[in-house]
Each structure stands twice: as structure tokens, then as C-alpha cells.
Design a protein around this motif. Structure first.
Motif, short mmCIF file in Angstrom:
data_model
loop_
_atom_site.label_atom_id
_atom_site.label_comp_id
_atom_site.label_asym_id
_atom_site.label_seq_id
_atom_site.Cartn_x
_atom_site.Cartn_y
_atom_site.Cartn_z
N LYS A 62 0.41 -1.30 0.13
CA LYS A 62 -0.11 0.55 -0.21
C LYS A 62 1.31 1.00 -0.35
O LYS A 62 1.51 1.47 1.25
CB LYS A 62 -1.33 0.22 1.29
CG LYS A 62 -2.02 -1.05 1.28
CD LYS A 62 -2.40 -0.92 3.12
CE LYS A 62 -3.87 -2.76 2.99
NZ LYS A 62 -4.63 -2.79 4.48
N PHE B 175 -15.42 -0.72 -1.84
CA PHE B 175 -13.10 -0.13 -1.65
C PHE B 175 -12.69 1.40 -2.36
O PHE B 175 -11.40 1.60 -2.44
CB PHE B 175 -12.63 -1.25 -2.28
CG PHE B 175 -12.81 -2.26 -1.26
CD1 PHE B 175 -12.38 -2.63 -0.02
CD2 PHE B 175 -12.97 -4.13 -2.07
CE1 PHE B 175 -12.78 -4.23 0.58
CE2 PHE B 175 -13.24 -4.79 -1.32
CZ PHE B 175 -12.93 -5.01 -0.35
N GLU B 176 -14.07 1.89 -3.08
CA GLU B 176 -13.85 3.23 -3.01
C GLU B 176 -12.98 3.28 -4.69
O GLU B 176 -11.47 3.48 -4.56
CB GLU B 176 -13.44 4.56 -2.49
CG GLU B 176 -14.43 4.42 -1.90
CD GLU B 176 -13.75 5.33 -0.61
OE1 GLU B 176 -13.03 6.19 -0.75
OE2 GLU B 176 -14.87 5.83 0.77
N MET B 177 -12.72 2.00 -5.05
CA MET B 177 -11.68 1.69 -6.47
C MET B 177 -11.55 2.68 -7.26
O MET B 177 -13.37 2.61 -7.93
CB MET B 177 -11.85 0.12 -7.13
CG MET B 177 -11.45 -0.66 -5.51
SD MET B 177 -11.59 -2.86 -5.52
CE MET B 177 -10.18 -2.12 -6.92
N ARG B 178 -11.12 3.73 -8.28
CA ARG B 178 -11.01 4.32 -9.63
C ARG B 178 -10.56 3.47 -10.05
O ARG B 178 -11.32 2.93 -11.01
CB ARG B 178 -10.39 5.81 -9.27
CG ARG B 178 -11.04 6.59 -7.36
CD ARG B 178 -12.82 6.07 -8.38
NE ARG B 178 -12.85 6.93 -9.24
CZ ARG B 178 -13.37 8.34 -9.43
NH1 ARG B 178 -13.73 9.22 -8.26
NH2 ARG B 178 -14.07 8.71 -10.25
N ASP C 62 -4.60 -0.38 -7.99
CA ASP C 62 -5.64 0.82 -8.17
C ASP C 62 -5.39 1.85 -7.31
O ASP C 62 -4.32 1.81 -6.54
CB ASP C 62 -6.72 -0.31 -7.06
CG ASP C 62 -7.29 -0.42 -5.99
OD1 ASP C 62 -6.17 -0.21 -5.45
OD2 ASP C 62 -7.57 -1.59 -5.58
N THR C 63 -6.19 2.30 -8.03
CA THR C 63 -6.45 4.56 -7.03
C THR C 63 -7.54 4.27 -6.64
O THR C 63 -8.91 3.72 -6.85
CB THR C 63 -5.53 4.80 -7.60
OG1 THR C 63 -6.44 5.10 -8.27
CG2 THR C 63 -4.37 4.26 -8.66
N GLN C 64 -7.13 5.43 -5.39
CA GLN C 64 -8.68 5.48 -5.13
C GLN C 64 -9.02 7.51 -5.62
O GLN C 64 -9.78 7.93 -5.56
CB GLN C 64 -8.63 5.49 -2.94
CG GLN C 64 -8.71 4.29 -2.79
CD GLN C 64 -8.40 4.22 -1.37
OE1 GLN C 64 -8.13 5.25 -0.48
NE2 GLN C 64 -9.40 3.81 -0.34
N ARG C 65 -8.07 7.23 -6.56
CA ARG C 65 -8.24 9.04 -7.95
C ARG C 65 -8.24 7.95 -8.93
O ARG C 65 -7.27 7.29 -9.20
CB ARG C 65 -7.61 9.65 -6.96
CG ARG C 65 -5.96 9.51 -7.06
CD ARG C 65 -5.96 11.03 -6.81
NE ARG C 65 -3.56 10.76 -7.48
CZ ARG C 65 -3.48 10.66 -5.74
NH1 ARG C 65 -3.51 10.13 -5.08
NH2 ARG C 65 -1.63 10.47 -6.51
#
Length: 287
Positions: free
Chosen positions: A68, A117-120, A140-143
Motif C-alpha cells: 500500500k 473499496f472506492e476503487m477508481r 488500483d488507486t482511489q483517484r
């Protein structure tokens, strides 16, 4: 064009650097950590990275390495932030997938995990080795990430191919080490087993004894012995434990020891065999 050549050159250079970094790792856990470290260098906008491998024995997919961008952020062990929907999608097609914005991606309209998981931006590539899916790499990213694009996906797929080869090599190395240890253990067991056998035949009057011992495997259940008793008597014993290998060898060792123990009391052959049979039946009941 110059831009295309520059892009190809970058991918090749990156693949070479990663191959040089992970190519020498023969421990699987260390290898997986190196792969994720390299991926975070190549894709610095990544928030999370996972390597999910299929267990060779059970076939179950299990997260084997996690990285992470913010190590202080922890997730429940019962629920790691991995989208099963994306994994299933890649598993079905056996090809890398890119989602620039997974939350609005029509291919995953019902994925609750992506929302939870707010995956963008997401990229996932299969670890393919000789048409077998060893597992997956998922980033993955959250943006929305700028380098999560088709060029990045091509690069990730190339890295996954190298990683799959390195994982297969690490597993082969581990199997060879286990086989080598097993063979060494068997050689040691053979030396121990041979120690139960007489070093030379006895010399009794005009009798001549000739002995030879060989096993189908490294160790076995056949045995023989010459037990010299007071008064010039010799007990000659030949035995055959049913079966081959380690189990038979252990039974042989026990039987050879019992023969010498009971023969010391100079019983008649029938009495000696009866005692040995009683002990053997008792041992078989305990096993």
C-alpha cells in the motif's frame, strides 16, 4: 513516430530493469515483494497492489503479497480490498484489463466491492505460464491515475509475463531443494539401516556364510542377521517386512532389534518366532 519509439524504448528498458531485479530471487515470498516494489516505482500513483496466486495443491486463489502507498492504513484481515468481479473478468478472458474509472465502468455495473473499496483506476494482469494461470497482479488507486492507460496496461502485462516466469522458476527451485533434502534423508536412512546388518558373516567350523543385501528403493523391509551365542551357537535370521520404503524400513529396524533382544535368552526357534510375532501384532495394533 518519435513518441512511439520513445514509448517502446521506455517499456523495454523498464522490463529489463525489472527482470534484472527479480530474476535472481529464488525465494517466492521475497520475489513477490520485489515485484510489488518495482511496480510501485513504475506506477507511482498506485494506492494498493496485490499479487494473488493459485495454490498448487487446492487451486484456491489467495493473496500472497500486498503493498500500500500508505502502510499505516490497515484493512480487516477478513476482507482485503480486492475486487472479485475484476478477478473473475480477467480469469475468464486470460488477458489484462484496464479500467480508467472502475466506478463508472459498464463492464462492472454490479460490483459492490468496487464501490465499497472506492476503487477508481484499476489494472489487473494474469500471471500466465505455459497456458496456466498462476495468479494475478492487481493495482488500483482511489483517484483517477494518469498512467493507468493502454500504454501502462501493456507494460503491466509484460511485467506480469516476466513475473510468472520468475514465480515458476522459484517454485521449481523450491521443489528441487525439497527433493534434494528428501534424497539426502533417504541416503542417511540407508546408512542407518545398513548399520543394523552384520558387518561380516560369522566363522563357524566348516560352515561358510555368504551374504548380500539390496533394496528396490533407497531403503526397504528385508533384513538378515547372524547372532553368535555362547557355546558356539549361531542364530541365523532372515526376514521380509511387507512393503517398501520408509515404513518397511522402520518396521525392519524394530524387528532386527527385537530379534537380538529375544535371542539373548537362547529360546528355541519356535518360541523366538512366537515372541516376535506377538510383538509385531502389538506394534501393528498401535499404528
Amino acid at each position: 513516430t518519435i513518441e512511439e519509439l520513445s514509448s517502446v524504448n521506455y517499456r523495454l528498458r523498464t522490463l529489463l530493469e525489472i527482470f534484472q531485479s527479480i530474476g535472481t530471487a529464488l525465494d517466492e515470498d521475497e520475489l513477490l515483494e520485489r515485484i510489488l516494489d518495482q511496480l510501485f516505482d513504475v506506477f507511482p500513483e498506485s494506492g494498493r497492489g496485490f499479487i494473488i496466486l493459485r495454490d498448487p495443491d487446492t487451486g484456491m486463489l489467495t493473496p500472497r503479497a500486498v503493498k500500500k502507498a500508505k502502510p499505516d492504513v490497515t484493512d480487516s484481515e477478513e476482507r482485503l480490498p480486492i475486487s472479485g468481479t475484476i478477478i473473475e473478468y480477467v480469469l475468464e478472458r486470460k488477458q489484462a484489463v484496464l479500467s480508467a474509472d472502475a466506478m463508472s465502468d459498464d463492464r462492472f455495473p454490479t460490483s459492490q466491492s468496487i464501490l465499497d473499496f472506492e476503487m477508481r483506476s484499476v489494472m489487473c494482469a494474469p500471471l500466465m505460464y505455459e497456458d496456466e494461470v498462476l495468479g494475478f497482479i492487481l493495482l488500483d488507486t482511489q483517484r483517477i491515475a494518469s498512467n493507468y492507460d493502454e500504454e501502462g496496461l501493456t507494460l503491466l502485462a509484460g511485467i506480469a509475463n516476466q513475473a510468472a516466469l520468475s514465480i515458476a522458476n522459484a517454485r521449481l527451485h523450491s521443489q528441487l531443494l525439497k527433493r534434494e533434502r528428501l534424497e539426502q534423508d533417504l541416503r542417511n536412512a540407508r546408512r542407518i539401516q545398513n548399520s543394523f546388518l552384520p558387518t561380516e558373516p560369522p566363522h563357524v567350523g566348516d560352515y561358510e556364510f555368504v551374504d548380500w543385501y539390496g533394496t528396490a528403493l533407497e531403503v526397504g523391509g528385508d533384513f538378515y542377521d547372524f547372532i553368535e551365542l555362547p557355546g558356539g551357537e549361531v542364530v541365523v535370521v532372515v526376514g521380509d517386512v511387507s512393503g517398501k520404503g520408509i515404513t518397511a524400513a522402520l518396521m525392519m529396524a524394530q524387528m532386527a532389534s527385537n530379534v537380538r533382544f529375544f535371542a539373548g535368552a537362547r529360546p528355541q526357534p519356535a518360541e523366538l518366532l512366537a515372541k516376535l510375532n506377538q510383538v509385531a501384532l502389538s506394534s501393528a495394533t498401535d499404528m
